[in-house]
Design an enzyme around this catalytic site. Structure first.
Site, PDB file in Angstrom:
ATOM      1  N   CYS A   1       0.811  -1.230   0.000  1.00  0.00           N
ATOM      2  CA  CYS A   1       0.000   0.000   0.000  1.00  0.00           C
ATOM      3  C   CYS A   1       0.842   1.279   0.000  1.00  0.00           C
ATOM      4  CB  CYS A   1      -0.966   0.005   1.177  1.00  0.00           C
ATOM      5  SG  CYS A   1      -2.029  -1.442   1.217  1.00  0.00           S
TER       6      CYS A   1
ATOM      7  N   HIS B   1      -3.048   7.253   2.667  1.00  0.00           N
ATOM      8  CA  HIS B   1      -3.518   5.975   2.117  1.00  0.00           C
ATOM      9  C   HIS B   1      -4.978   5.765   2.527  1.00  0.00           C
ATOM     10  CE1 HIS B   1      -3.959   1.881   1.101  1.00  0.00           C
ATOM     11  NE2 HIS B   1      -3.745   1.381   2.308  1.00  0.00           N
TER      12      HIS B   1
ATOM     13  N   ASN C   1     -10.114  -0.105   0.250  1.00  0.00           N
ATOM     14  CA  ASN C   1      -8.654  -0.064   0.211  1.00  0.00           C
ATOM     15  C   ASN C   1      -8.168  -0.677  -1.106  1.00  0.00           C
ATOM     16  OD1 ASN C   1      -5.920  -0.371   0.572  1.00  0.00           O
ATOM     17  ND2 ASN C   1      -6.075  -1.190   2.652  1.00  0.00           N
TER      18      ASN C   1
END
Ligand code: UT7
Length: 319
Positions: free
Chosen positions: A113, A246, A276
């Protein structure tokens, strides 16, 4: 010499799959649990044959159009992904082929990520060295492929998508500072602990996560690295116009903003719309805020990533 963003683009496949849709597909969950714990309302999922390079291609085309550039003018292409089309060649090379670029320096970056933040920083260093002039940096993922749909604690959190930026060498300010970190001691709190050997899957091919440990780690390092990046640029946190962390969980995002003394109206949030999307999350949020006019030329924007490895990093730029 700066590396400056001159075009942004993103792409989400198909139509939104809501929390309620997941229930209808047989996941033992409910909208209230997912929204309260994560802020996620929907995600986008590719069709079974969908690939990361296809999502990357759409996002890249949009970024190139926004930049007014032809793919043949690129001399650097970096794709951040943990869900490559193949073991090899790299997804970046597959994307390059689809774009019709010949000869650019082209490779993938694997930092889960944090991948887009790593890739953007690497591209900036190529450009500042003078060796390259025009770079395409993409974060693209098909995380649905590595989700265990029987594990409700993880499968509701993730989605598929891609985001891209075009960077150019410029005298005008662009990226002001960056910071990248990793600590492999924490590799087991978020991983896909499997591989393919002699035609067999060895270990576990699905995403596994200790959610609470990841949560605590993310909140700590996202605030730390933001301060580090500000100090490197000589910029006070309150001078930041927009924070783009993020997009994993609204509670992590809110905790980070609070630790930095930033109000939530300075934070770009898109996690509600796509969940996500790992390396794609930051450029997806960046593109949304550029296209709807919130991010304006000359503003200071902090991008932040954290993910498996563990890896984390930040980029402070002037848009
Ligand atoms: O890029 C980084 C990626 N990772 C992250 O950002 C994740 C960070 N961690 C988190 O966001 C949170 O830890 C989660 C959202 C994953 C979980 O939240 P939590 O508050 O830590 O919940 P929990 O794991 O303690 O689970 C609480 C309860 C459990 O039930 P019991 O044992 O208390 O009866 C779970 O079985 O919630 C249950 N549960 C669910 N219920 C409905 C777990 N998943 C679900 C679900 N729907 N999808």
């Amino acid at each position: 010499m700066f590396a400056r963003i001159i075009g942004v683009g993103s792409f989400l496949p198909g139509s939104a799959v809501t929390n309620h849709d997941l229930m209808l597909r047989g996941v033992d969950t409910n909208d209230e649990w997912i929204v309260t714990r994560t802020g996620i309302k929907a995600r986008h999922l590719v069709e079974p044959a969908g690939t990361t390079s296809e999502l990357a291609l759409e996002a890249s085309r949009r970024a190139l159009t926004a930049a007014g550039l032809n793919a043949s003018e690129l001399d650097l292409i970096i794709v951040a992904t943990s869900t490559p089309d193949f073991i090899f060649p790299s997804t970046a090379c597959l994307l390059q082929g689809k774009l019709g670029n010949h000869g650019a320096t082209t490779f993938d970056v694997q930092a889960v990520c944090s991948g887009f933040i790593y890739a953007l920083t690497i591209a900036e260093k190529f450009i500042r060295s003078g060796s390259h002039k025009k770079a395409l940096v993409v974060g693209a993922e098909v995380f649905s492929r590595i989700l265990d749909w029987q594990d409700r604690a993880t499968c509701v959190l993730f989605g598929d998508g891609a985001g891209a930026v075009v960077l150019e060498a410029s005298d005008k300010p662009g990226i002001l500072a960056s910071a990248l970190h990793a600590d492999g001691a924490h590799h087991n709190i978020l991983s896909v602990p499997g591989n393919v050997c002699s035609g067999q899957v060895i270990g576990d091919p699905f995403l596994r996560m200790d959610g609470k440990a990841v949560f605590k780690f993310a909140v700590r390092v996202l605030a730390e690295v933001a301060y580090e990046c500000c100090a490197a640029a000589g910029v006070e946190p309150n001078e930041i116009d927009w924070l783009i962390p993020h997009q994993a969980n609204i509670r992590i995002i809110e905790a980070t903003a609070k630790k930095m003394g930033l109000s939530m109206d300075k934070v770009i949030v898109t996690v509600d719309q796509h969940g996500n999307t790992s390396a794609a999350s930051v450029p997806l949020a960046l593109d949304a805020a550029v296209r709807d006019g919130r991010i304006k030329p000359g503003q200071k924007v902090m991008l932040e990533g954290v993910g498996g490895g563990f890896t984390w990093g930040a980029v402070l730029l002037e848009f």
